[in-house]
Design an enzyme around this catalytic site. Structure first.
Site, PDB file in Angstrom:
ATOM      1  N   CYS A 373       0.847  -1.198   0.000  1.00  0.00           N
ATOM      2  CA  CYS A 373       0.000   0.000   0.000  1.00  0.00           C
ATOM      3  C   CYS A 373       0.876   1.239   0.000  1.00  0.00           C
ATOM      4  O   CYS A 373       1.356   1.683   1.050  1.00  0.00           O
ATOM      5  CB  CYS A 373      -0.930   0.006   1.213  1.00  0.00           C
ATOM      6  SG  CYS A 373      -1.990   1.471   1.299  1.00  0.00           S
ATOM      7  N   CYS A 376      -0.520   4.152   2.056  1.00  0.00           N
ATOM      8  CA  CYS A 376      -0.332   4.011   3.499  1.00  0.00           C
ATOM      9  C   CYS A 376       1.092   4.359   3.912  1.00  0.00           C
ATOM     10  O   CYS A 376       1.313   5.073   4.903  1.00  0.00           O
ATOM     11  CB  CYS A 376      -0.626   2.575   3.936  1.00  0.00           C
ATOM     12  SG  CYS A 376      -2.258   1.962   3.506  1.00  0.00           S
ATOM     13  N   ASP A 377       2.075   3.830   3.195  1.00  0.00           N
ATOM     14  CA  ASP A 377       3.454   3.818   3.693  1.00  0.00           C
ATOM     15  C   ASP A 377       4.417   4.734   2.951  1.00  0.00           C
ATOM     16  O   ASP A 377       5.592   4.823   3.318  1.00  0.00           O
ATOM     17  CB  ASP A 377       3.988   2.379   3.647  1.00  0.00           C
ATOM     18  CG  ASP A 377       3.130   1.425   4.467  1.00  0.00           C
ATOM     19  OD1 ASP A 377       2.542   1.886   5.456  1.00  0.00           O
ATOM     20  OD2 ASP A 377       3.052   0.237   4.108  1.00  0.00           O
TER      21      ASP A 377
END
Length: 555
Positions: A373, A376-377
């Site tokens: 992701c 997300c990261d």
């Protein structure tokens, strides 16, 4: 001099498209919710100002929200054990629900949900969560490390908040922004979000279904370990397992399986849904659903709660019940740890999993340099280097996102052209993102952290490419193990082959949902589940002359 009042200024702080939703939500609060905000001058000034503004705006929007502001060095801050600024506490006289860091972006969504939960109290908690946490007699401190750009983080934070509302005497829930709590994130070795730490003992990465989260919270260990221990404790031989005669066994508790359960039962079939994890499938892990008819915008876990509640009105759903064995015959025998079912038919709604590379180093660095992701990261790698593996829409979207974060990005794709939409291809070219064509990533290399990746080209040559992170975006694989055991024909792409009525190549074996490929959407999954149940009803009526099926009006 400004012509706007203070109230108008704070109302303007909320985007217009969100105002109507928030005012309606806050108007429905059952009781007043207190927000305490702790801020300090100097470090994190911008984060502190944003936090004050958003909380003041909420206070202006509703008389059901009471705002209290304190300095980080005040007596109240000492009483509440404030360790970072800004910090937001939600109804702190009742719960220990707090936000460390500015609740911006996706974390703002988590803040709104926390306010809603505090207003509703125990009435907002499902029976299954209350039952799971009832035996808890030790304290639990949950820390959810999140990012403003992570669409999955609010779901995990809400799991924690629900636990804190269910057992305020034992559970505290903290949402910690990695953006303005970098030192704490490093201390807890956070490399991917959402990152969950419980009591400094148990650590989990990613968004989890609510039921799974609560069990792991109770036992302080991964659910797989819990199930394994419970199986060992039972150690019941298959020959000693009780039998149950049943019409239809549905394997999988996602939208397809739950829809099938409703339609099967309404047709007069006896049935059960077996789900090895929490119900909902991929939907439970979907941040926002905007294309399911009847809901213009609903969070995935909320839709799962609605579907699950509806399905349970008709049929039993056995969660964390994995099919250990299946045997085909005049009756299909399905074996779990608890029971054996002798069924007229079986419906496979087993869904899909994120496709992994399956290369050395992938497991070792998962959550710490290997991610699935980028949204997300990506923030963890600003100013660094990233490799994105894949050639579809997700891969190119990820690459563009990373490039805009200031990350030197390279795409590795096994073909000589992308599968993604033309507009994304044009954007990648315009942004000057490097592409390594006709190549496969074969190893993630590093000691304590990712340092490089080994790439094999079509001509047989190898390349070692320096990188700080590898983002994998190569699609999904169908869960077809049971289908293969039953001898079902698969499509060329690995999904189960079905006809328009959801029959597989094996009589009395049906399949529905993502495991059948094609258009993998929630609405198609529910439709396929309904069609499969109706097909099973027709087949059983034709094939079993002794059938005593009571027909009900299913329309």
């Amino acid at each position: 001099m400004s012509t706007l009042s203070a109230e108008e200024k704070y109302r303007n702080f909320i985007p217009q498209e969100s105002l109507e939703y928030l005012e309606k939500l806050f108007a429905g609060f059952k009781r007043t919710v207190t927000i305490e905000v702790y801020t300090a001058e100097g470090e994190h000034r911008e984060y502190n100002e944003f936090t004050l503004n958003i909380c003041r705006a909420f206070n202006v929007l509703s008389d059901k929200i009471e705002l209290r502001e304190y300095a980080a060095d005040s007596e109240m801050a000492e009483k509440r054990k404030i360790i970072a600024t800004p910090t937001v506490l939600i109804s702190p006289d009742e719960y220990d629900i707090r936000f460390l860091g500015a609740p911006a972006g996706e974390e703002g969504r988590a803040l709104v949900e926390a306010l809603n939960l505090a207003s509703m109290g125990i009435d907002a908690i499902s029976d299954s969560t209350k039952e799971t946490l009832e035996p808890l007699n030790e304290e639990r401190q949950i820390k959810i490390f999140a990012s403003p750009t992570c669409p999955y983080c609010p779901g995990q934070a809400i799991n924690a908040f629900k636990a804190a509302v269910a057992r305020p005497d034992k559970i505290s829930a903290w949402n910690i922004s990695t953006l303005d709590n970098e030192n704490m994130a490093r201390e807890y070795n956070v490399g991917s979000v959402p990152h969950t730490n419980i009591n400094e003992e148990a650590t989990f990465t990613g968004l989890e279904p609510e039921e799974k989260f609560m069990l792991q919270l109770l036992f302080l260990k991964p659910i797989d370990e819990v199930i394994k221990e419970q199986r060992a404790a039972k150690s019941q031989k298959d020959s000693e397992l009780p039998y149950e005669e049943i019409d239809l066994v549905i394997v999988g508790g996602g939208p397809a399986g739950m829809s099938a359960g409703i339609y099967a039962k309404r047709s007069g079939l006896s049935c059960i849904i077996l789900e090895k994890q929490g119900i909902g499938g991929q939907v439970a892990l979907t941040p926002k659903v905007e294309n399911y008819p009847g809901f213009t915008n609903i969070q995935g876990f909320e839709l799962v709660e609605i579907l699950g509640s509806h399905a349970r009105e008709y049929t039993d759903i056995q969660q964390f019940s994995e099919v250990k064995e299946v045997k085909y015959g005049p009756r299909i025998e399905i074996t779990t740890d608890e029971k054996k079912y002798r069924a007229k038919g079986i419906l496979l709604a087993t869904g899909v999993n994120v496709r992994m590379l399956g290369v050395p180093g992938e497991d070792k660095f998962y959550g710490h340099g290997v991610s699935y992701c980028a949204t997300c990261d990506g923030n963890f790698y600003k100013g660094g280097k990233a490799i994105v593996v894949g050639g579809g829409n997700t891969a190119l979207t990820d690459a563009l996102h990373l490039k805009h974060l200031g990350i030197e990005t390279t795409i590795v794709h096994r073909r000589d052209q992308f599968r993604a939409e033309k507009v994304l291809q044009n954007s990648v070219e315009r942004e000057g993102i490097e592409v390594i064509w006709d190549s496969q990533l074969t190893e993630v290399i590093g000691e304590d952290q990712v340092e490089s990746a080994r790439i094999l080209k079509k001509d047989g040559t190898e390349l070692i490419k320096d990188t700080d992170v590898v983002f994998v975006a190569i699609g999904h694989t169908a869960n077809t193990e049971l289908a293969e055991k039953l001898g079902c024909e698969l499509r060329e792409d690995g999904f189960i082959k079905v006809d328009p009525t959801q029959r597989t190549s094996v009589e009395r074996v049906y399949a529905a949902g993502d495991v059948t490929g094609g258009v993998r959407q929630i609405i198609t999954a529910t439709g396929q589940g309904a069609a499969a149940a109706l097909t099973a009803f027709d087949d059983f009526t034709r094939l079993f002359s002794d059938s005593k099926i009571e027909t009900k009006n299913i329309w």
